[in-house]
Design a protein around this motif. Structure first.
Motif, PDB file in Angstrom:
ATOM      1  N   LEU B 158      -2.891  10.360  -5.389  1.00 57.11           N
ATOM      2  CA  LEU B 158      -1.916  11.295  -4.802  1.00 57.11           C
ATOM      3  C   LEU B 158      -2.612  12.306  -3.899  1.00 57.11           C
ATOM      4  O   LEU B 158      -3.634  12.881  -4.269  1.00 57.11           O
ATOM      5  CB  LEU B 158      -1.180  12.064  -5.908  1.00 57.11           C
ATOM      6  CG  LEU B 158      -0.020  11.390  -6.621  1.00 57.11           C
ATOM      7  CD1 LEU B 158       0.516  12.320  -7.707  1.00 57.11           C
ATOM      8  CD2 LEU B 158       1.103  11.005  -5.659  1.00 57.11           C
ATOM      9  N   GLY B 202       0.772  10.304 -16.880  1.00 56.53           N
ATOM     10  CA  GLY B 202       1.668   9.436 -16.126  1.00 56.53           C
ATOM     11  C   GLY B 202       1.777   9.659 -14.637  1.00 56.53           C
ATOM     12  O   GLY B 202       2.281   8.786 -13.919  1.00 56.53           O
ATOM     13  N   LEU B 203       1.319  10.799 -14.132  1.00 55.52           N
ATOM     14  CA  LEU B 203       1.535  11.092 -12.710  1.00 55.52           C
ATOM     15  C   LEU B 203       0.441  10.470 -11.848  1.00 55.52           C
ATOM     16  O   LEU B 203      -0.735  10.783 -12.008  1.00 55.52           O
ATOM     17  CB  LEU B 203       1.569  12.614 -12.486  1.00 55.52           C
ATOM     18  CG  LEU B 203       1.746  13.077 -11.031  1.00 55.52           C
ATOM     19  CD1 LEU B 203       3.055  12.579 -10.435  1.00 55.52           C
ATOM     20  CD2 LEU B 203       1.653  14.599 -10.932  1.00 55.52           C
ATOM     21  N   SER B 204       0.844   9.581 -10.954  1.00 54.37           N
ATOM     22  CA  SER B 204      -0.102   8.978 -10.015  1.00 54.37           C
ATOM     23  C   SER B 204       0.670   8.473  -8.809  1.00 54.37           C
ATOM     24  O   SER B 204       1.895   8.585  -8.763  1.00 54.37           O
ATOM     25  CB  SER B 204      -0.844   7.809 -10.674  1.00 54.37           C
ATOM     26  OG  SER B 204       0.000   6.670 -10.709  1.00 54.37           O
ATOM     27  N   ALA B 205      -0.055   7.919  -7.844  1.00 50.17           N
ATOM     28  CA  ALA B 205       0.607   7.391  -6.648  1.00 50.17           C
ATOM     29  C   ALA B 205       1.211   6.011  -6.894  1.00 50.17           C
ATOM     30  O   ALA B 205       1.917   5.484  -6.030  1.00 50.17           O
ATOM     31  CB  ALA B 205      -0.387   7.332  -5.491  1.00 50.17           C
ATOM     32  N   ALA B 206       0.941   5.427  -8.075  1.00 48.17           N
ATOM     33  CA  ALA B 206       1.427   4.069  -8.333  1.00 48.17           C
ATOM     34  C   ALA B 206       2.958   4.036  -8.337  1.00 48.17           C
ATOM     35  O   ALA B 206       3.597   4.838  -8.996  1.00 48.17           O
ATOM     36  CB  ALA B 206       0.889   3.580  -9.685  1.00 48.17           C
ATOM     37  N   ASP B 207       3.543   3.107  -7.607  1.00 48.85           N
ATOM     38  CA  ASP B 207       4.993   2.918  -7.624  1.00 48.85           C
ATOM     39  C   ASP B 207       5.335   1.990  -8.784  1.00 48.85           C
ATOM     40  O   ASP B 207       5.035   0.810  -8.755  1.00 48.85           O
ATOM     41  CB  ASP B 207       5.462   2.320  -6.294  1.00 48.85           C
ATOM     42  CG  ASP B 207       6.980   2.138  -6.260  1.00 48.85           C
ATOM     43  OD1 ASP B 207       7.634   2.301  -7.316  1.00 48.85           O
ATOM     44  OD2 ASP B 207       7.502   1.838  -5.178  1.00 48.85           O
ATOM     45  N   ARG B 208       5.927   2.550  -9.816  1.00 49.85           N
ATOM     46  CA  ARG B 208       6.233   1.754 -11.000  1.00 49.85           C
ATOM     47  C   ARG B 208       7.676   1.272 -11.001  1.00 49.85           C
ATOM     48  O   ARG B 208       8.170   0.767 -12.006  1.00 49.85           O
ATOM     49  CB  ARG B 208       5.922   2.556 -12.264  1.00 49.85           C
ATOM     50  CG  ARG B 208       4.432   2.914 -12.366  1.00 49.85           C
ATOM     51  CD  ARG B 208       4.069   3.412 -13.762  1.00 49.85           C
ATOM     52  NE  ARG B 208       2.650   3.741 -13.849  1.00 49.85           N
ATOM     53  CZ  ARG B 208       2.137   4.937 -13.572  1.00 49.85           C
ATOM     54  NH1 ARG B 208       2.914   5.919 -13.154  1.00 49.85           N
ATOM     55  NH2 ARG B 208       0.839   5.155 -13.704  1.00 49.85           N
ATOM     56  N   GLY B 209       8.356   1.477  -9.899  1.00 47.57           N
ATOM     57  CA  GLY B 209       9.628   0.785  -9.695  1.00 47.57           C
ATOM     58  C   GLY B 209      10.892   1.502 -10.102  1.00 47.57           C
ATOM     59  O   GLY B 209      11.980   0.926 -10.013  1.00 47.57           O
ATOM     60  N   ALA B 210      10.808   2.765 -10.523  1.00 49.11           N
ATOM     61  CA  ALA B 210      12.042   3.446 -10.918  1.00 49.11           C
ATOM     62  C   ALA B 210      13.031   3.523  -9.762  1.00 49.11           C
ATOM     63  O   ALA B 210      14.235   3.371  -9.941  1.00 49.11           O
ATOM     64  CB  ALA B 210      11.730   4.867 -11.421  1.00 49.11           C
ATOM     65  N   ARG B 211      12.507   3.754  -8.582  1.00 46.57           N
ATOM     66  CA  ARG B 211      13.390   3.927  -7.443  1.00 46.57           C
ATOM     67  C   ARG B 211      13.957   2.593  -6.955  1.00 46.57           C
ATOM     68  O   ARG B 211      15.031   2.555  -6.353  1.00 46.57           O
ATOM     69  CB  ARG B 211      12.608   4.607  -6.307  1.00 46.57           C
ATOM     70  CG  ARG B 211      13.530   5.323  -5.360  1.00 46.57           C
ATOM     71  CD  ARG B 211      12.741   6.006  -4.247  1.00 46.57           C
ATOM     72  NE  ARG B 211      13.639   6.311  -3.168  1.00 46.57           N
ATOM     73  CZ  ARG B 211      13.319   6.360  -1.895  1.00 46.57           C
ATOM     74  NH1 ARG B 211      12.069   6.109  -1.541  1.00 46.57           N
ATOM     75  NH2 ARG B 211      14.196   6.651  -0.980  1.00 46.57           N
ATOM     76  N   GLY B 212      13.234   1.524  -7.188  1.00 47.01           N
ATOM     77  CA  GLY B 212      13.733   0.202  -6.792  1.00 47.01           C
ATOM     78  C   GLY B 212      13.632  -0.026  -5.306  1.00 47.01           C
ATOM     79  O   GLY B 212      13.287   0.860  -4.542  1.00 47.01           O
ATOM     80  N   GLY B 215      17.329   1.058  -3.229  1.00 51.03           N
ATOM     81  CA  GLY B 215      17.813   2.435  -3.168  1.00 51.03           C
ATOM     82  C   GLY B 215      19.031   2.643  -4.021  1.00 51.03           C
ATOM     83  O   GLY B 215      19.198   2.014  -5.061  1.00 51.03           O
TER      84      GLY B 215
END
Lengths: 219, 219
Positions: B158, B202-212, B215
């Motif tokens: 990040l 848990g906070l990082s730049a990794a996109d873990r898919g919550a946003r999908g 949209g």
């Protein structure tokens, strides 16, 4: 609806009555936006140019008028929550949509009319007891989402109520309407997605030591 | 301090002048707490029963008076931040103390006098431009903490500004003073510790898919 035979006869058909009531609610909303304060039935009658008994046939008392305005405000929120709960998305996607769709709705309302939005925020804060049932409903649905997420391994070891409180706190800028009025430009769906990702990756009952053993006297 | 020879001669020694100024600031604070509004030099002179020129020798204009009140409010916050930054705690402990100590100070002030606390919150919101330098300073120190944490592997990938924004949002209930006025009983150092633990885990730049990918239209 509290509507006797006599009022119904006075008001024409039930459909006419309902559309008249909806029209009166628009007037009440406009008054709130202009004045930034709650509205009585008699003030509404004067503002709308309608006989007071006609307003009284629609709203049994001032509280019922206020509740109808609140229901108009939160109706779309309830629809959104029910749609998200009924979807078959995975828990992290569901939680994101649960917050993001309502945030987007609030933001649209705020940007469409910031002054009116602030008036509603202040009114809701001043009459929180009449808004509480919607907050409780949102908590109820969020508990369901948390249970689903825990069934798939997230938020390990946390009591549902504790997870509820922590999640509500960490997403507060996206649910507390008045935060928009001072940090709209810093809030985004993308950041909300990162916050939900952080919750699913990092929130658990494990004590990882941030608080320390010695409390506030440590440093 | 803007203090010429003449004013100094008028006021006795510099020490006397400073303690008189501190006394006038207490009066100004009391006025704000009673009235919930900013205070002018002339109103302060009337309230304190002191000749106006004497107040004018202490505060060059109304803004300087206001700034002195703000400095009194935030002085302890600055001390706390500097002490925490100078400590040799590990980054997660440091970040917890950074937020928890100031939260505890705010909570003490709120509980000691809720009405006065609300008056200060409203005043700060209405004159945010005069509070901004303290917010900026807190951001500056938090960036230092984030850099230290990243050096030890936290918040991976990040940008510092992004981590700053996300962390500020997730701990907002513990920094935004007015949140205390409506949810004091739901805020605790223990929960803040769990939030900081969650950030570090848990906070990082990794996109873990919550946003999908799709949209808000997904569910």
């Amino acid at each position: 609806m509290r509507l006797g035979m006599r009022e119904r006869a006075m008001s024409g058909t039930a459909d006419q009555f309902d559309s008249e009531k909806a029209r009166m609610l628009r007037f009440a909303e406009r008054m709130i936006e202009e004045r930034g304060d709650a509205v009585s039935r008699s003030a509404l009658a004067g503002y709308a140019g309608v006989p007071r008994p006609r307003i009284e046939a629609m709203f049994a008392d001032d509280d019922e008028l206020f509740d109808a305005v609140v229901a108009g405000w939160f109706g779309d929120h309830v629809t959104i929550m029910e749609e998200v709960l009924a979807s078959d998305l995975p828990p992290n996607r569901k939680m994101f949509e649960f917050f993001a769709r309502r945030f987007r709705l609030q933001r649209e309302r705020f940007r469409a009319n910031p002054a009116a939005f602030k008036a509603y925020c202040e009114l809701g804060a001043a009459h929180f007891e009449r808004v509480r049932s919607y907050v409780d409903l949102a908590d109820h649905y969020l508990c369901e989402l948390i249970a689903q997420a825990q069934a798939e391994g997230a938020f390990e070891g946390l009591a549902i109520d504790r997870a509820l409180s922590l999640i509500n706190q960490m997403v507060l800028p996206y649910t507390m309407a008045d935060v928009l009025t001072y940090m709209d430009e810093r809030l985004s769906e993308e950041k909300l997605g990162q916050i939900v990702d952080t919750l699913f990756a990092g929130l658990s009952a494990a004590d990882r030591g941030a608080r320390g053993l010695s409390g506030l006297r440590a440093a």
